[in-house]
Design an enzyme around this catalytic site. Structure first.
Site, PDB file in Angstrom:
ATOM      1  N   ARG A 176      14.136 -28.059 -21.506  1.00  0.00           N
ATOM      2  CA  ARG A 176      15.122 -27.529 -22.664  1.00  0.00           C
ATOM      3  C   ARG A 176      16.424 -28.614 -22.547  1.00  0.00           C
ATOM      4  O   ARG A 176      17.131 -28.350 -23.522  1.00  0.00           O
ATOM      5  CB  ARG A 176      15.617 -26.189 -22.329  1.00  0.00           C
ATOM      6  CG  ARG A 176      14.729 -25.061 -22.540  1.00  0.00           C
ATOM      7  CD  ARG A 176      15.104 -23.822 -22.979  1.00  0.00           C
ATOM      8  NE  ARG A 176      16.295 -23.515 -22.286  1.00  0.00           N
ATOM      9  CZ  ARG A 176      16.749 -22.321 -21.818  1.00  0.00           C
ATOM     10  NH1 ARG A 176      15.651 -21.296 -21.902  1.00  0.00           N
ATOM     11  NH2 ARG A 176      17.840 -21.851 -21.580  1.00  0.00           N
TER      12      ARG A 176
ATOM     13  N   ASP B 139       9.383 -22.780 -27.135  1.00  0.00           N
ATOM     14  CA  ASP B 139       7.985 -22.319 -26.952  1.00  0.00           C
ATOM     15  C   ASP B 139       7.055 -22.033 -28.237  1.00  0.00           C
ATOM     16  O   ASP B 139       6.163 -22.155 -28.075  1.00  0.00           O
ATOM     17  CB  ASP B 139       8.194 -20.487 -26.670  1.00  0.00           C
ATOM     18  CG  ASP B 139       8.824 -20.468 -25.213  1.00  0.00           C
ATOM     19  OD1 ASP B 139       9.123 -21.384 -24.445  1.00  0.00           O
ATOM     20  OD2 ASP B 139       9.288 -19.132 -24.928  1.00  0.00           O
TER      21      ASP B 139
ATOM     22  N   ARG C 172       6.806 -17.950 -22.298  1.00  0.00           N
ATOM     23  CA  ARG C 172       6.864 -16.837 -21.716  1.00  0.00           C
ATOM     24  C   ARG C 172       5.817 -15.951 -22.548  1.00  0.00           C
ATOM     25  O   ARG C 172       4.865 -15.342 -21.642  1.00  0.00           O
ATOM     26  CB  ARG C 172       8.382 -16.119 -22.362  1.00  0.00           C
ATOM     27  CG  ARG C 172       8.424 -14.625 -22.033  1.00  0.00           C
ATOM     28  CD  ARG C 172       9.640 -14.488 -22.358  1.00  0.00           C
ATOM     29  NE  ARG C 172      10.932 -14.878 -21.692  1.00  0.00           N
ATOM     30  CZ  ARG C 172      11.315 -14.220 -20.656  1.00  0.00           C
ATOM     31  NH1 ARG C 172      10.531 -13.281 -20.182  1.00  0.00           N
ATOM     32  NH2 ARG C 172      12.095 -14.879 -19.968  1.00  0.00           N
TER      33      ARG C 172
HETATM   34  O1  F6P Z   1      14.025 -20.130 -24.983  1.00  0.00           O
HETATM   35  C1  F6P Z   1      12.660 -19.665 -24.432  1.00  0.00           C
HETATM   36  C2  F6P Z   1      12.720 -19.718 -23.008  1.00  0.00           C
HETATM   37  O2  F6P Z   1      12.836 -21.215 -22.915  1.00  0.00           O
HETATM   38  C3  F6P Z   1      11.496 -19.499 -22.473  1.00  0.00           C
HETATM   39  O3  F6P Z   1      10.298 -20.134 -22.366  1.00  0.00           O
HETATM   40  C4  F6P Z   1      11.805 -19.067 -21.062  1.00  0.00           C
HETATM   41  O4  F6P Z   1      10.997 -17.966 -20.570  1.00  0.00           O
HETATM   42  C5  F6P Z   1      13.182 -18.651 -21.220  1.00  0.00           C
HETATM   43  O5  F6P Z   1      13.814 -19.032 -22.224  1.00  0.00           O
HETATM   44  C6  F6P Z   1      14.101 -18.623 -20.201  1.00  0.00           C
HETATM   45  O6  F6P Z   1      15.288 -18.112 -20.321  1.00  0.00           O
HETATM   46  P1  F6P Z   1      16.867 -18.340 -19.475  1.00  0.00           P
HETATM   47  O7  F6P Z   1      17.169 -19.747 -19.510  1.00  0.00           O
HETATM   48  O8  F6P Z   1      17.596 -17.294 -19.798  1.00  0.00           O
HETATM   49  O9  F6P Z   1      16.388 -18.141 -17.910  1.00  0.00           O
END
Ligand code: F6P
Length: 342
Positions: free
Chosen positions: A275, A127, A171
């Protein structure tokens, strides 16, 4: 010296490159032993660890995810959690800990630091919303993946006369949306920092289509919110750090666009695709340098610090500074991207 390392929060391309750099320099140049805690703070609470050596971190540089695993465990949310972390470090003979994470993981590191644990933080989040550092590793990779997706969506949008809504992670901050939206030529970008009015979005798209365009691309950060009283959103579950599970604004935006303008709309939620997988060359380079600076800080006994990228230099700043405020999107950047809207 025995040095612990852990990765917490959401995973991020480049985590393994940081681990590799810490081990390569920590063991290879300084002669330290590195121990990895599995699953973020959970491993430190439960004493779940693995010895990391030059031999077992080979081949990690291009590998996405984290070999240590990660979690959103918050030791301060469970009875005696922080004490258990200290007990683990004591019984493992670990005298310093490198925590790689975002606001939550580093917030825990900061608190432990104030309670006497020798910590060094490495900022991590796709982010890019950690203050004190110009960029976090993983962000560049996420932007690259989102941009490639937007490029692909252009041709199918054009073929079908459609509005394509692309939801990306982000987020609290719209860095990924704004960078990928600018790079991909988005016609509207919605970010958490600026509550949007869906009717204004529709007006822009209507204007664009009256000017002759037959399709549009709308990039929405998952944390984008409608201005009060303009559109309803659903809310989800909450994790140990109090964050609501997001995902859904893109669908709502597409529904409203279709019903208010009559343009056919489709949604693509990129989510965790941003990611996953291998980091870009740039992220491999900065992740490596973050790791090298972190092990140097530990070796120097320079604790309570977070490594930060300032311009082209890697510096150490107080952890407090790194986690005090979120780095939200620069309004000047949004203004530049908005020149191309509508
Ligand atoms: O690490 C930050 C993030 O990628 C945010 O952009 C996102 O809202 C969140 O993690 C999602 O988290 P998870 O993988 O726990 O659903």
């Amino acid at each position: 010296m025995r040095i612990g390392i852990l990765t917490g929060g959401g995973d991020c391309p480049g985590l393994n490159a940081v681990i590799r750099a810490v081990v390569r320099k920590g063991e290879g140049q300084y002669g330290h032993n590195i121990v990895g805690y599995r699953g973020g703070w959970r491993g430190a609470v439960e004493g779940d660890s693995v010895d990391l050596t030059i031999g077992n971190v080979r081949g990690l540089l291009p590998r996405g995810g984290t070999i240590l695993g990660t979690s959103r465990t918050n030791p301060y949310k469970s009875e005696g959690g922080a004490e258990k972390v200290k007990d683990t470090l004591r019984s493992d003979n670990v005298t310093a800990l490198i925590a790689i994470g975002g606001e939550d993981t580093l917030g825990v590191a900061q608190k432990l630091g104030k309670e006497g644990v020798n910590v060094v933080g490495v900022p991590k989040t796709i982010d890019n919303d950690l203050s004190g550092t110009d960029f976090t590793f993983g962000f560049h990779t996420a932007v690259q993946i989102a941009t490639e997706a937007i490029d692909r969506l252009h041709t199918t949008a054009e073929s079908h006369d459609r509005v394509m809504v692309v939801e990306v992670m982000g987020r609290h901050a719209g860095w990924i949306a704004a960078y990928s939206g600018l790079a991909g030529g988005a016609d509207v970008i919605l970010v958490p920092e600026l509550p949007f009015d869906i009717q204004e979005v529709c007006n822009r798209l209507g204007h664009r289509h009256r000017q002759g365009a037959n399709f549009s691309i709308v990039v929405v950060a998952e944390g984008a919110t409608p201005a009060a009283g303009t559109m309803e959103l659903q809310t989800g579950e909450v994790d140990e750090f109090g964050h609501v599970r997001l995902g859904g604004v893109g669908n709502r935006v597409a529904e409203e666009i279709e019903s208010r303008t009559g343009f056919e709309a489709r949604v693509t939620v990129l989510g965790h695709v941003l990611r996953g997988g291998t980091p870009t060359a740039y992220d491999r380079v900065i992740a490596t340098r973050f790791g090298l600076e972190a092990i140097d800080a530990v070796n120097d006994g320079d604790f309570g610090k977070m490594v930060a990228l300032r311009g082209t230099d890697f510096v150490r700043i107080p952890l407090d500074e790194g986690v005090s405020t979120l780095k939200t999107l620069d309004p000047k950047f949004y203004e530049a991207a908005s020149v191309f809207f509508g």
